[in-house]
Structures are given as C-alpha cells and as structure tokens.
Design a protein around this motif. Structure first.
Motif, mmCIF file in Angstrom:
data_model
loop_
_atom_site.group_PDB
_atom_site.id
_atom_site.type_symbol
_atom_site.label_atom_id
_atom_site.label_comp_id
_atom_site.label_asym_id
_atom_site.label_seq_id
_atom_site.Cartn_x
_atom_site.Cartn_y
_atom_site.Cartn_z
ATOM 1 N N ARG A 129 1.166 7.106 -6.396
ATOM 2 C CA ARG A 129 -0.419 6.794 -5.552
ATOM 3 C C ARG A 129 -0.553 5.361 -5.847
ATOM 4 N N VAL A 130 -0.725 4.364 -5.093
ATOM 5 C CA VAL A 130 -0.684 2.962 -4.902
ATOM 6 C C VAL A 130 -1.898 2.993 -5.927
ATOM 7 N N GLY A 131 -1.583 2.197 -6.744
ATOM 8 C CA GLY A 131 -2.981 1.117 -7.922
ATOM 9 C C GLY A 131 -2.357 1.825 -8.462
ATOM 10 N N ILE A 132 -1.555 3.364 -8.887
ATOM 11 C CA ILE A 132 -2.146 3.581 -10.605
ATOM 12 C C ILE A 132 -0.260 2.808 -11.512
ATOM 13 N N THR A 133 -0.833 3.257 -13.360
ATOM 14 C CA THR A 133 0.440 3.143 -13.441
ATOM 15 C C THR A 133 1.222 4.387 -13.710
ATOM 16 N N LYS B 224 8.819 1.524 -19.515
ATOM 17 C CA LYS B 224 8.304 0.469 -19.211
ATOM 18 C C LYS B 224 7.679 0.967 -18.128
ATOM 19 N N PRO B 225 6.330 0.207 -18.490
ATOM 20 C CA PRO B 225 5.165 0.475 -17.591
ATOM 21 C C PRO B 225 5.671 -0.467 -16.241
ATOM 22 N N TYR B 226 4.715 0.347 -15.012
ATOM 23 C CA TYR B 226 5.282 -0.870 -13.624
ATOM 24 C C TYR B 226 3.607 -0.305 -13.290
ATOM 25 N N SER B 227 3.117 -0.734 -11.835
ATOM 26 C CA SER B 227 1.803 -0.422 -11.309
ATOM 27 C C SER B 227 2.706 -0.144 -9.675
ATOM 28 N N VAL B 228 2.044 1.189 -9.363
ATOM 29 C CA VAL B 228 2.182 1.509 -7.793
ATOM 30 C C VAL B 228 2.268 0.368 -6.527
ATOM 31 N N ALA B 229 3.086 -0.420 -5.732
ATOM 32 C CA ALA B 229 2.602 -1.529 -5.178
ATOM 33 C C ALA B 229 2.717 -1.038 -4.210
ATOM 34 N N PHE B 230 3.053 -0.259 -2.879
ATOM 35 C CA PHE B 230 3.883 -0.170 -2.165
ATOM 36 C C PHE B 230 4.046 1.787 -1.677
ATOM 37 N N ASN B 231 3.734 2.094 -1.505
ATOM 38 C CA ASN B 231 4.073 3.904 -0.624
ATOM 39 C C ASN B 231 4.307 3.901 0.617
ATOM 40 N N VAL C 138 15.162 5.960 11.897
ATOM 41 C CA VAL C 138 14.424 8.040 11.317
ATOM 42 C C VAL C 138 13.553 7.225 9.789
ATOM 43 N N LEU C 139 12.223 8.115 9.690
ATOM 44 C CA LEU C 139 11.991 7.597 8.345
ATOM 45 C C LEU C 139 12.397 8.023 7.884
ATOM 46 N N PHE C 140 11.561 7.309 6.536
ATOM 47 C CA PHE C 140 12.066 8.173 5.232
ATOM 48 C C PHE C 140 10.877 6.565 4.202
ATOM 49 N N SER C 141 10.920 7.739 3.214
ATOM 50 C CA SER C 141 10.029 7.061 1.876
ATOM 51 C C SER C 141 10.678 5.470 0.758
ATOM 52 N N VAL C 142 9.199 4.675 1.002
ATOM 53 C CA VAL C 142 10.209 3.860 0.229
ATOM 54 C C VAL C 142 8.996 3.519 -0.577
ATOM 55 N N VAL C 143 8.906 3.282 -2.065
ATOM 56 C CA VAL C 143 8.429 3.164 -3.224
ATOM 57 C C VAL C 143 8.355 1.679 -3.418
ATOM 58 N N GLU C 144 7.919 0.823 -3.665
ATOM 59 C CA GLU C 144 7.768 -0.244 -5.024
ATOM 60 C C GLU C 144 6.885 -0.105 -5.726
ATOM 61 N N LEU C 145 7.796 -0.518 -6.805
ATOM 62 C CA LEU C 145 6.784 -0.431 -8.737
ATOM 63 C C LEU C 145 7.147 -2.059 -9.039
ATOM 64 N N ARG C 146 5.864 -2.870 -9.175
ATOM 65 C CA ARG C 146 6.108 -3.715 -9.831
ATOM 66 C C ARG C 146 5.605 -4.429 -11.718
#
Length: 502
Positions: free
Chosen positions: A136-140, A146-153, A173-181
């Motif tokens: 979920r965007v905004g969680i750690t 190592k801790p990362y923040s969810v920046a994009f989903n 074709v759609l697929f999911s991309v998640v970015e952690l910063r």
C-alpha cells in the motif's frame, strides 16, 4: 567503450524476413528485428517469431542503441553498452528503460525516473515478495532486511521495444509495478508478470540516480544533426494550430484559448480538452532559456497551485516553472511570496521519525516539518511530461533544514519527494536576462521559505478587536503589553504525480 565483452555474439536469420538478428548477451531472451520489427524469442540456437513490435515513439532522448559509457560499480569503473530499450506506459505518463550489458557480461538497465536517470542492477531477494496488492502506497516495508517506503503501485503496459532484452511482457497487456524507495537514495522496482503468467514476478532491480555526463557516454545522438519532428494539430476547442516540442509531452495548453489538451492517448482520434478562464501571465516567459546552478535550462511548462491547511479557511498560492535540459531531464523553479527555490524529484525516500512526521532524514541531512496542507492545481500552461489538469489534488508536507528544502506529495497511487534549495531573486533575474523585471521578481529572500497566505477578513476583524481592547486597557491602567504572531501555510514545490517511473 564496452567492446571486449567475454561472451560470444550469436547471430541468426530473422524468422520473419531473413535479415540477421544478433544477440550480444547470453542473458537476452528476446530481440526485435531492426528490419521487419518482428519480435524474436531465442531458445538455445533456435529463433522463433512471436509477433510484431509496435513502432517506437521519438522521445527526443540523447541515448541510442550501441552508445557506450562507464559506471562506477564496486569501487571500479565498469564499461557498458546499450543494446535494447523498452517503452512503458502508466496513467501518469510514458518512460523508457534501456537494457545495458556490462563488460563482465552482467545485465543492467538505465531507466528514466521522473525526468531523471537511474542505473539499476538485478537484485537477488532473500525471500519471495508478496503480491502487488500487499504493498500500500505510503507504508514502510523491508527488503533484504532494509526498510523501504512504498512509493508507487500501479498497472502499466509495454507499448514498444527495440534491440535485445532479457524480459518482454506482451504488448498492451497490463501488469503491476511496485516501486520502493530508501533513505539512501536508492529505488527498488518489482515488475510482476501479467495475471495468470508464471513466474509471478518478472524481475526485481535496485538502482541509484545518475547524471548522463558522469557516465562518460560515447555514441550519443548528435543534437545538431537530429531532425526535428515537431508535431502539430488543431486545438479541439478553438481550431488554432498547436505545436508540440517534446514527444514525451502528455499535456499541453493552447496559446490561443488557454485550453488544457490531454495528449496521453496520442494525437489520433478525439482529443480531450478543458477550458481555462482568466489566464495568468507568467513572469518568466514559456520558452525562455537560462542558466541556473551551472546548467542550461529551458522553461517548457508553468502551473499555479493553491494550498490550504486542514481546518484553516486561509489559502496561499505559488507558481512552478517546469525546466528542461536534454541531459539533466526536468527540474522545477518555484516562486512563492517568500522566495524562489530550485527543486528536483528525489530518487529515494526520506525516513520520517514517527507517525507525526515531525522530521525527515534524507542522505544524512535531517529536515524539520514546517507545514502540512492540501494542494490543488488551478492553472497550467505549456507542456508537461505527465498528465496535468486543473483541480488535481495532493496532500503535501514541507520540510526544511538550514540550507535545504524537502517536499512530499501523496496521491492514492503514488508518493513523490522533491529536494532542493533556496535561490535569490537576483539569481533568477540574471539567469533569464530579466534584470528589467528585477522588482517584479523580488521576494523576501532572507526569510524562512514559505508561501505566505493571504490574510482573511476574519483575521483582520480579530486584530482590530484586540487592538481596541489593548487601547482600553492602556487607558485604564499603566498596564503592560504583549502580542503573538502566527505564520500559516507554506510550500516550495513538488509536483502533481510527475510520471515517468522506473
């Protein structure tokens, strides 16, 4: 140049047209025939045609296939060569990912990230990652301890490709991309497979922001020799000609009627537009060129934004100029009533101290929270590399240190950070040769940077009542005097979900 890779090249006729198709890396599974655009999959020494690739769009990038450079890895300079690229699309815009082969045979990628570049390597995970819905965007969260923040989903799709690549999802074709910063300026990208596809995760990579000039590139496109292919169409509102300078543009405004035109679906078919009344005259003209912080920039976009603190009836406004440089990408020149600042998207994500987010630490510097507020875009002009519209809303937090500025913007699908510093109005005037407008550009540069709110009628009445009470008290006794002040609101920048991830 990376010309001595230890692996042998593999070349075979294209199953579609018979032209030679070459694989420079043993890790490359796919290649696009440069002659017939067939998508070719390699299985051992056998090539099979699995479809045809859509035509690439010209993103005006200085990069091209077979350009070579050097990247500092593991305390040594590692040569690499660009051998493929893929273009992806999400609701926030389009970005390009270049496939690179290192001299030691490893694969890497040079990816666009909010108008900048990130150099990534495959990341080996200590344990499998959960499904995309878990992030979920905004969680750690933690990756390899190592801790990362969810920046994009978000759901994205491949729109085109060129050269050879280790992975290639089906076009469209759609697929999911998640970015952690992370707090050290790194970004992790998790590319999931389309639904029903095995394995569930296509790839996981980790990277850091880089500057093209630091990569010592050879073989870039010659800008002077590049043919300009400016796009032109009739405004869907007034019919006036509209010229698009950058092919990455997703939103543009008509200079005749000020309508906002959505280009995110291309120029074919019916274009959506939104009319704007009461156009704002910018202090710095669109198209103006200037040098700031040693970089030559061109003003390509402008937006006016309003902010309001929760529970406060006062509003404040500020202006943002979108700046573009061919090698540096995009930055923002921000004008508020308290001063000017220069900010750019941050690759990583600062670490906030606690739930109240009173401090944030980024790259060793601690910033203190100054303001939290809701922001809304109220006017736009020029071109933007992400879809912009009036009424776009974000929740913002502004932090500041002794010399730096840090801003967080959040939407349901994305959290973005911007980092920068204050600059003087004299610097802005000199940079864009606007010395004759120095008085108009002048701001209270020495004060802490915040966008000062407009004083409401209620506040004026309260001050007058207090003044009358103080006078009455002074007239009735020797008395003592006191006072208080409050500064509300403030912003130095950020931007509304500025597209181009990875």
């Amino acid at each position: 140049m990376a010309t001595d890779a230890p692996e042998r090249h593999y070349r075979a006729p294209c199953p579609g047209c018979g032209a030679p198709v070459e694989f420079r890396s043993a890790q490359s599974t796919y290649a696009i025939c440069p002659f017939c655009q067939s998508t070719v999959v390699r299985s051992g020494d056998v090539l099979a045609r699995v479809g045809k690739m859509a035509e690439l769009f010209d993103d005006h990038s200085p990069l091209q296939l077979m350009a070579s450079g050097r990247i500092q890895l593991e305390e040594k300079a590692q040569p690499f060569t660009l051998i493929g690229r893929a273009q992806y699309k999400s609701s926030n815009g389009v970005w390009t990912e270049w496939n690179a082969i290192l001299e030691d045979g490893r694969m890497a990628a040079l990816s666009e990230d909010n108008g900048s570049y990130v150099f990534t390597l495959p990341l080996t995970l200590q344990r499998p990652v959960p499904d995309a819905e878990h992030f979920r965007v905004g969680i750690t969260t933690a990756i390899n301890g190592k801790p990362y923040s969810v920046a994009f989903n978000e759901q994205v799709s491949l729109i085109s490709a060129q050269g050879e690549l280790p992975k290639l999802p089906p076009v469209g074709v759609l697929f999911s991309v998640v970015e952690l910063r992370g707090a050290e300026g790194d970004v992790i990208s998790i590319d999931y497979s389309p639904p029903g596809t095995v394995p569930a995760v296509q790839s996981v990579s980790r990277g850091r922001a880089v500057l093209l000039e630091d990569l010592k590139f050879q073989g870039l496109k010659d800008e002077s020799a590049r043919e300009e292919k400016g796009r032109q169409f009739a405004c869907p509102n007034c019919g006036s000609p509209v010229q698009v300078a950058l092919d990455t543009t997703k939103t543009i405004t008509c200079r005749s009627c000020n309508s906002i035109i959505d280009l995110s679906s291309g120029l074919g078919g019916e274009l959506r537009h939104a009319e704007q009344n009461e156009p704002i005259k910018t202090l710095i003209p669109l198209g103006a060129k200037g040098q700031l912080q040693g970089v030559h920039w061109q003003v390509v976009g402008f937006q006016h934004r309003m902010g309001q603190e929760p529970g406060d009836d006062e509003q404040f406004g500020w202006d943002e100029y979108l700046l573009y440089n061919r090698k540096r990408g995009f930055s923002f020149l921000v004008d508020s009533s308290d001063g000017w600042s220069m900010v750019k998207p941050a690759t990583g994500a600062p670490t906030m101290a606690n739930r109240s987010a009173q401090t944030a630490t980024y790259l060793g510097t601690t910033y203190t929270l100054e303001y939290s507020y809701d922001a809304e875009t109220t006017y736009v002009a020029g071109e933007f590399y992400w879809p912009v519209s009036r009424g776009q809303k974000t929740f913002n937090r502004d932090f500041a240190s002794a010399n730096g500025l840090l801003s967080q913007e959040q939407t349901p699908n994305e959290v973005t950070w911007s980092v920068g510093s204050r600059i003087s109005s004299d610097t802005v005037a000199k940079a864009f040769k606007l010395e004759d407008k120095a008085a108009l550009l002048g701001r209270e540069d020495v004060k802490p940077f915040s966008a000062a709110p407009q004083v409401s009628l209620r506040a004026i009445i309260i001050l007058l009542v207090l003044l009358v009470i103080v006078i009455m008290i002074m007239n009735s006794c020797s008395g003592s005097r006191g006072g208080s002040s409050r500064s509300s609101g403030g912003s130095y920048g950020g931007y509304s979900s500025g597209g181009g991830h990875k």
